[in-house]
Write a protein that holds these residues in place. Structure first.
Motif, PDB file in Angstrom:
ATOM      1  N   ALA A 123     -34.817   1.440 -30.664  1.00 25.39           N
ATOM      2  CA  ALA A 123     -35.420   0.984 -31.913  1.00 25.39           C
ATOM      3  C   ALA A 123     -35.516  -0.532 -32.009  1.00 25.39           C
ATOM      4  CB  ALA A 123     -34.626   1.534 -33.103  1.00 25.39           C
ATOM      5  N   ARG A 124     -34.672  -1.248 -31.281  1.00 24.35           N
ATOM      6  CA  ARG A 124     -34.636  -2.708 -31.413  1.00 24.35           C
ATOM      7  C   ARG A 124     -35.583  -3.388 -30.428  1.00 24.35           C
ATOM      8  NH1 ARG A 124     -30.345  -4.990 -34.415  1.00 24.35           N
ATOM      9  NH2 ARG A 124     -28.671  -3.561 -34.992  1.00 24.35           N
ATOM     10  N   GLU A 125     -35.664  -4.723 -30.570  1.00 22.49           N
ATOM     11  CA  GLU A 125     -36.561  -5.510 -29.732  1.00 22.49           C
ATOM     12  C   GLU A 125     -35.976  -5.763 -28.350  1.00 22.49           C
ATOM     13  OE1 GLU A 125     -37.349  -9.060 -31.877  1.00 22.49           O
ATOM     14  OE2 GLU A 125     -38.563  -8.072 -33.420  1.00 22.49           O
ATOM     15  N   LYS A 126     -34.641  -5.674 -28.226  1.00 20.99           N
ATOM     16  CA  LYS A 126     -33.974  -5.915 -26.955  1.00 20.99           C
ATOM     17  C   LYS A 126     -33.106  -4.721 -26.600  1.00 20.99           C
ATOM     18  CE  LYS A 126     -33.425 -10.969 -27.398  1.00 20.99           C
ATOM     19  NZ  LYS A 126     -32.402 -12.048 -27.419  1.00 20.99           N
ATOM     20  N   SER A 127     -32.887  -4.535 -25.312  1.00 20.05           N
ATOM     21  CA  SER A 127     -31.945  -3.519 -24.849  1.00 20.05           C
ATOM     22  C   SER A 127     -30.526  -4.082 -24.913  1.00 20.05           C
ATOM     23  CB  SER A 127     -32.279  -3.116 -23.414  1.00 20.05           C
ATOM     24  OG  SER A 127     -33.584  -2.600 -23.312  1.00 20.05           O
ATOM     25  N   GLY A 128     -29.566  -3.171 -24.827  1.00 23.84           N
ATOM     26  CA  GLY A 128     -28.164  -3.586 -24.803  1.00 23.84           C
ATOM     27  C   GLY A 128     -27.323  -2.958 -25.889  1.00 23.84           C
ATOM     28  N   GLY A 129     -27.955  -2.570 -27.001  1.00 28.93           N
ATOM     29  CA  GLY A 129     -27.207  -1.931 -28.079  1.00 28.93           C
ATOM     30  C   GLY A 129     -26.085  -2.810 -28.592  1.00 28.93           C
ATOM     31  N   LEU A 130     -24.902  -2.230 -28.683  1.00 31.15           N
ATOM     32  CA  LEU A 130     -23.733  -2.938 -29.175  1.00 31.15           C
ATOM     33  C   LEU A 130     -23.462  -4.202 -28.360  1.00 31.15           C
ATOM     34  CD1 LEU A 130     -21.143  -2.924 -31.011  1.00 31.15           C
ATOM     35  CD2 LEU A 130     -20.023  -1.696 -29.157  1.00 31.15           C
ATOM     36  N   ASN A 131     -23.688  -4.149 -27.056  1.00 38.39           N
ATOM     37  CA  ASN A 131     -23.407  -5.306 -26.216  1.00 38.39           C
ATOM     38  C   ASN A 131     -24.287  -6.497 -26.561  1.00 38.39           C
ATOM     39  OD1 ASN A 131     -21.586  -3.698 -24.919  1.00 38.39           O
ATOM     40  ND2 ASN A 131     -22.786  -3.441 -23.048  1.00 38.39           N
ATOM     41  N   GLU A 132     -25.510  -6.229 -27.006  1.00 34.95           N
ATOM     42  CA  GLU A 132     -26.428  -7.301 -27.359  1.00 34.95           C
ATOM     43  C   GLU A 132     -26.286  -7.730 -28.810  1.00 34.95           C
ATOM     44  OE1 GLU A 132     -29.057 -10.222 -27.601  1.00 34.95           O
ATOM     45  OE2 GLU A 132     -28.490  -9.256 -25.712  1.00 34.95           O
ATOM     46  N   TYR A 133     -26.023  -6.769 -29.706  1.00 34.52           N
ATOM     47  CA  TYR A 133     -26.076  -7.063 -31.135  1.00 34.52           C
ATOM     48  C   TYR A 133     -24.728  -7.000 -31.850  1.00 34.52           C
ATOM     49  CZ  TYR A 133     -31.157  -6.638 -30.729  1.00 34.52           C
ATOM     50  OH  TYR A 133     -32.482  -6.826 -30.382  1.00 34.52           O
ATOM     51  N   GLY A 134     -23.702  -6.438 -31.229  1.00 35.75           N
ATOM     52  CA  GLY A 134     -22.489  -6.176 -31.994  1.00 35.75           C
ATOM     53  C   GLY A 134     -21.211  -6.802 -31.498  1.00 35.75           C
ATOM     54  N   ILE A 135     -21.292  -7.707 -30.511  1.00 39.99           N
ATOM     55  CA  ILE A 135     -20.101  -8.310 -29.937  1.00 39.99           C
ATOM     56  C   ILE A 135     -20.033  -9.780 -30.330  1.00 39.99           C
ATOM     57  CG2 ILE A 135     -18.895  -8.880 -27.783  1.00 39.99           C
ATOM     58  CD1 ILE A 135     -18.980  -5.901 -28.340  1.00 39.99           C
ATOM     59  N   ALA A 136     -18.839 -10.265 -30.594  1.00 37.82           N
ATOM     60  CA  ALA A 136     -18.668 -11.676 -30.947  1.00 37.82           C
ATOM     61  C   ALA A 136     -19.290 -12.577 -29.888  1.00 37.82           C
ATOM     62  CB  ALA A 136     -17.188 -12.003 -31.105  1.00 37.82           C
ATOM     63  N   THR A 137     -19.979 -13.615 -30.336  1.00 37.80           N
ATOM     64  CA  THR A 137     -20.728 -14.492 -29.445  1.00 37.80           C
ATOM     65  C   THR A 137     -19.847 -15.155 -28.398  1.00 37.80           C
ATOM     66  OG1 THR A 137     -22.294 -14.925 -31.239  1.00 37.80           O
ATOM     67  CG2 THR A 137     -22.314 -16.462 -29.394  1.00 37.80           C
ATOM     68  N   TYR A 138     -18.630 -15.529 -28.774  1.00 40.54           N
ATOM     69  CA  TYR A 138     -17.757 -16.233 -27.837  1.00 40.54           C
ATOM     70  C   TYR A 138     -17.199 -15.313 -26.742  1.00 40.54           C
ATOM     71  CZ  TYR A 138     -14.373 -14.253 -31.134  1.00 40.54           C
ATOM     72  OH  TYR A 138     -13.673 -13.394 -31.956  1.00 40.54           O
ATOM     73  N   LYS A 139     -17.432 -14.021 -26.859  1.00 41.41           N
ATOM     74  CA  LYS A 139     -16.978 -13.097 -25.816  1.00 41.41           C
ATOM     75  C   LYS A 139     -18.020 -12.910 -24.726  1.00 41.41           C
ATOM     76  CE  LYS A 139     -14.009 -10.374 -28.920  1.00 41.41           C
ATOM     77  NZ  LYS A 139     -13.800  -9.054 -29.555  1.00 41.41           N
ATOM     78  N   THR A 140     -19.280 -13.122 -25.052  1.00 40.73           N
ATOM     79  CA  THR A 140     -20.364 -12.909 -24.079  1.00 40.73           C
ATOM     80  C   THR A 140     -21.362 -14.059 -24.193  1.00 40.73           C
ATOM     81  OG1 THR A 140     -21.600 -11.538 -25.654  1.00 40.73           O
ATOM     82  CG2 THR A 140     -20.120 -10.407 -24.142  1.00 40.73           C
ATOM     83  N   VAL A 141     -21.034 -15.165 -23.585  1.00 42.39           N
ATOM     84  CA  VAL A 141     -21.885 -16.351 -23.667  1.00 42.39           C
ATOM     85  C   VAL A 141     -22.977 -16.286 -22.604  1.00 42.39           C
ATOM     86  CG1 VAL A 141     -19.959 -17.697 -24.572  1.00 42.39           C
ATOM     87  CG2 VAL A 141     -20.396 -17.680 -22.109  1.00 42.39           C
TER      88      VAL A 141
END
Length: 453
Positions: A171-189
């Protein structure tokens, strides 16, 4: 200390402060650090860390490969079981899984740094562009995967390895789900989530169609009619409501939306944050929202959780991380109402709670916490739109041990299934195992009948 501007505002910090605050939480080990960390492993037979890993990675083997100077081989050992091993190395609660089970805890009260060693190996392979897998001969079968999150990506990759064609709907514009949209930014720079998606899809045979939502653009019955099999990895789309007065005031936001907006922001200074922030909830989302509110320049950040410290879903490591960043965690408090001034959030009224006869109840004693922004992180709900007669259990999809649902030809995994633990690594295991079940089912169906004399 100079008081920050009141209300919800962007640009509270300098560019240098944003860069420092949102730098990598656990930078990759260098070669020497990795060798030293690997040398601490006992390489146990029947290693308890393997049992504790939901994807059953051969942890002693991959660490031994690092210790002998073979990080690329180590990465293959990891990817054989967990194709999203790079992300899991960053976000998996290793302190509660493999590292908690490490026998080094008994002798030294400090486990082998399994998570950081896993990142060291997987990063080495991805940066070298090493693709370990090739597609089998085309099977002529096409499978629909709904959801491009961890479960869907893991399923799609394993299906492609087995020679099947895959179409992913997301449904979203990018793939990845939780990994792309739901994880704190400082964990996946450094846009790692998308780099990992590209790595997974590079095997070929996988088409991704974005902007396609189940229940709006297509139904499960549509997919059943068009494809040889269907895998549902649709996650949790809804956000639970507080159901208290003032919930719709300006300044009351969903924590998941806040985290997603921050993840997608090219410039962190564009994200507005309050001076006094209250986060409601006790899970990883609550911690991620609270810590990032502080990193964006909020002066006071308070997490309110209705139960005790031991009942929080967030790991002890994450709770300690929040405290180290200046977040105040208050237990045994339940939201009662949100107070306003000029139509905006001014404070939240809370009621103290306790356990009475095994039930959580309010004590009748209340208090008020000043706030100009409140984030709801009290859990997400499952949206069953478009699923038709699929059997549900406790509000999620019912599956068997192989991920098969109540409908022939339909499998499911990840957060959307009953009994899951809402972890990325568990979703990967679900997707991988369901893909193998799909492959076995299609192989049996395609096998020629044996004539009986």
């Amino acid at each position: 200390m100079e008081r920050l501007e009141t209300g919800i505002h962007a640009g509270r910090l300098s560019p240098a402060e944003y860069d420092a605050n949102f730098s990598d939480l656990h930078p990759r080990l260098d070669n020497h650090e990795a060798l030293v960390a690997a040398d601490r492993c006992y390489f146990c037979y029947d290693a308890p860390c393997m049992t504790a890993c939901p994807t059953s990675i051969d942890i002693p083997l991959f660490i031994r490969q690092i210790s002998t100077g073979n990080p690329i081989g180590s990465a293959k050992t990891i990817f054989d079981q967990n194709i999203l091993g790079g992300m899991c190395a960053r976000v998996c609660p290793t302190e509660e899984l493999c590292e908690q089970a490490c026998v080094r805890n008994t002798a030294e009260e400090r486990p082998v740094e399994i998570g950081r060693l896993q990142r060291y190996a997987t990063d080495a392979a991805m940066q070298a562009g090493r693709q370990f897998y090739a597609r089998a001969e085309p099977s002529g079968k096409t499978i629909a995967v709904v959801g491009a999150g961890p479960a869907g990506l893991a399923a799609a990759h394993r299906l492609a390895v087995n020679g099947h064609s895959v179409v992913i709907y997301d449904a979203r514009e990018k793939s990845g789900g939780l990994n792309e949209y739901g994880i704190a930014t400082y964990k996946t720079v450094d846009d790692f989530a998308q780099r990992e998606v590209d790595y997974v899809l590079s095997i070929g045979g996988i088409e991704v169609r974005h902007g396609q939502r189940l229940g709006r653009d297509f139904s499960l019955s549509d997919l059943q009619a068009q494809f040889d099999g269907v895998f549902l990895g649709i996650g949790l789309a809804g956000v639970n409501a507080l159901r208290i007065e003032g919930e719709n005031l300006t300044g009351v936001d969903d924590a998941v939306d806040f985290i997603a907006a921050l993840r997608q922001a090219e410039d962190k200074s564009d994200i507005a944050i309050g001076r006094r922030v209250v986060v409601l909830g006790g899970g990883m989302t609550a911690i991620d929202a609270a810590v990032q509110a502080k990193l964006l320049g909020a002066e006071e950040v308070t997490i309110c959780y209705r139960r005790g410290k031991e009942q929080m879903n967030a790991s002890e490591f994450e709770q300690d991380l929040a405290s180290s960043k200046g977040v105040i965690i208050r237990h045994w408090l339940a939201p009662k109402s949100i107070l306003s001034q000029d139509g905006k959030v001014a404070a939240i009224e809370v009621e103290y709670t306790k356990i009475l006869d095994g039930r959580l109840v309010g004590t009748g004693e209340t208090g008020v916490i000043a706030a100009d922004q409140i984030f709801k992180a009290i859990g997400q709900s499952f949206d069953a739109s478009g699923l038709g007669s699929l059997r549900m259990e406790s509000g999620r999809i019912a599956v068997d041990g192989e991920g098969r649902t109540s409908l022939d030809g339909v499998w499911a995994g990840g957060d959307c299934v009953f009994g899951g633990d809402d972890l990325t690594v568990s979703a990967v295991a679900h997707g991988r195992d369901a893909a193998e079940s799909i492959h076995r089912t299609l192989s049996v169906a395609a096998a020629p009948a044996v004539a009986v004399a």
